[in-house]
Enzyme design. Sequence first.
Site, mmCIF file in Angstrom:
data_model
loop_
_atom_site.group_PDB
_atom_site.id
_atom_site.type_symbol
_atom_site.label_atom_id
_atom_site.label_comp_id
_atom_site.label_asym_id
_atom_site.label_seq_id
_atom_site.Cartn_x
_atom_site.Cartn_y
_atom_site.Cartn_z
ATOM 1 N N ARG A 118 0.997 -1.249 0.050
ATOM 2 C CA ARG A 118 0.080 -0.007 -0.049
ATOM 3 C C ARG A 118 0.797 1.264 -0.161
ATOM 4 O O ARG A 118 0.397 2.373 -0.386
ATOM 5 C CB ARG A 118 -0.989 -0.137 1.295
ATOM 6 C CG ARG A 118 -2.042 -0.980 0.958
ATOM 7 C CD ARG A 118 -3.030 -1.105 2.187
ATOM 8 N NE ARG A 118 -2.388 -1.587 3.437
ATOM 9 C CZ ARG A 118 -1.813 -2.607 3.845
ATOM 10 N NH1 ARG A 118 -2.221 -3.910 2.860
ATOM 11 N NH2 ARG A 118 -1.410 -3.016 4.702
ATOM 12 N N GLU A 139 6.518 -9.822 15.712
ATOM 13 C CA GLU A 139 5.876 -10.591 17.164
ATOM 14 C C GLU A 139 6.383 -11.857 17.326
ATOM 15 O O GLU A 139 6.700 -12.345 18.037
ATOM 16 C CB GLU A 139 4.459 -10.312 17.173
ATOM 17 C CG GLU A 139 3.764 -10.379 18.665
ATOM 18 C CD GLU A 139 2.221 -10.403 18.714
ATOM 19 O OE1 GLU A 139 1.612 -9.820 17.657
ATOM 20 O OE2 GLU A 139 1.665 -10.493 19.635
HETATM 21 P P1 AMP Z 1 4.853 -2.534 11.479
HETATM 22 O O1 AMP Z 1 6.160 -3.049 10.896
HETATM 23 O O2 AMP Z 1 4.540 -3.218 12.632
HETATM 24 O O3 AMP Z 1 4.927 -0.898 11.733
HETATM 25 O O4 AMP Z 1 4.044 -2.732 10.513
HETATM 26 C C1 AMP Z 1 3.823 -1.932 9.529
HETATM 27 C C2 AMP Z 1 3.243 -2.588 8.157
HETATM 28 O O5 AMP Z 1 1.945 -3.473 8.668
HETATM 29 C C3 AMP Z 1 2.716 -1.555 7.395
HETATM 30 O O6 AMP Z 1 3.078 -1.799 6.059
HETATM 31 C C4 AMP Z 1 1.130 -1.657 7.389
HETATM 32 O O7 AMP Z 1 0.245 -1.908 6.058
HETATM 33 C C5 AMP Z 1 0.734 -3.154 8.369
HETATM 34 N N1 AMP Z 1 -0.175 -2.842 9.307
HETATM 35 C C6 AMP Z 1 0.167 -3.229 10.777
HETATM 36 N N2 AMP Z 1 -0.851 -2.998 11.366
HETATM 37 C C7 AMP Z 1 -1.776 -2.635 10.702
HETATM 38 C C8 AMP Z 1 -3.229 -2.320 10.840
HETATM 39 N N3 AMP Z 1 -3.656 -2.199 12.268
HETATM 40 N N4 AMP Z 1 -4.116 -1.575 9.890
HETATM 41 C C9 AMP Z 1 -3.429 -1.809 8.467
HETATM 42 N N5 AMP Z 1 -2.203 -1.971 8.256
HETATM 43 C C10 AMP Z 1 -1.579 -2.389 9.276
#
Ligand code: AMP
Length: 170
Positions: A58, A95
């Site tokens: 996205r 996680e």
């Molecule tokens: P992180 O590495 O944990 O910051 O996860 C980021 C990636 O996971 C991003 O590319 C987001 O598109 C996706 N992501 C994580 N949590 C969500 C959420 N609650 N809603 C939508 N996309 C999420």
Amino acid sequence: MNLKSFIRDVPDFPKPGIIFKDITPLLGDAEALRYAIKLLADRYRPMRIAKVAGIESRGFIFAAALACELGCGMVPIRKAGKLPYKTIRETYELEYGTDTIEIHADAVARGQRVVLLDDVIATGGTLAASTRLLQGLGAEVVEVACIIELTFLHGRDKLGPMPFHSLIAY
Ligand code: AMP
């Protein structure tokens, strides 16, 4: 314009307990999409940006639109095994387990000023690893940005002193 009203909460997607922030209502609305990109473009236009890097998948949508608006190129950062040419990679902790992302080795030149963009920052692991990829190629990451920040997960802490900007905070 209230961008938050174009984000849809989808409970228990992709798994139980996760509230997925769905950006498709924002993408589907001409005014909201234009406004989100305009906010970013107005911020980064004075910063002499050479490339906008976007994270699969996205992040690509927003990064490409922003790059067009800034008149610069776009760099895709992808899940391992998707980019066809020579790559460098970063592995980071999830996680449960790890994930690996890649960038083409010639995607940015040494010293180029880059904005890194994704749709959502959750734990910050993906954006932190992407920052390391870009810096590994010698890019100057001017700022890390996203449309939606889940502040309760403190993802921006993982970016250390790197400048960070989000359009919508929860
Ligand atoms: P992180 O590495 O944990 O910051 O996860 C980021 C990636 O996971 C991003 O590319 C987001 O598109 C996706 N992501 C994580 N949590 C969500 C959420 N609650 N809603 C939508 N996309 C999420």
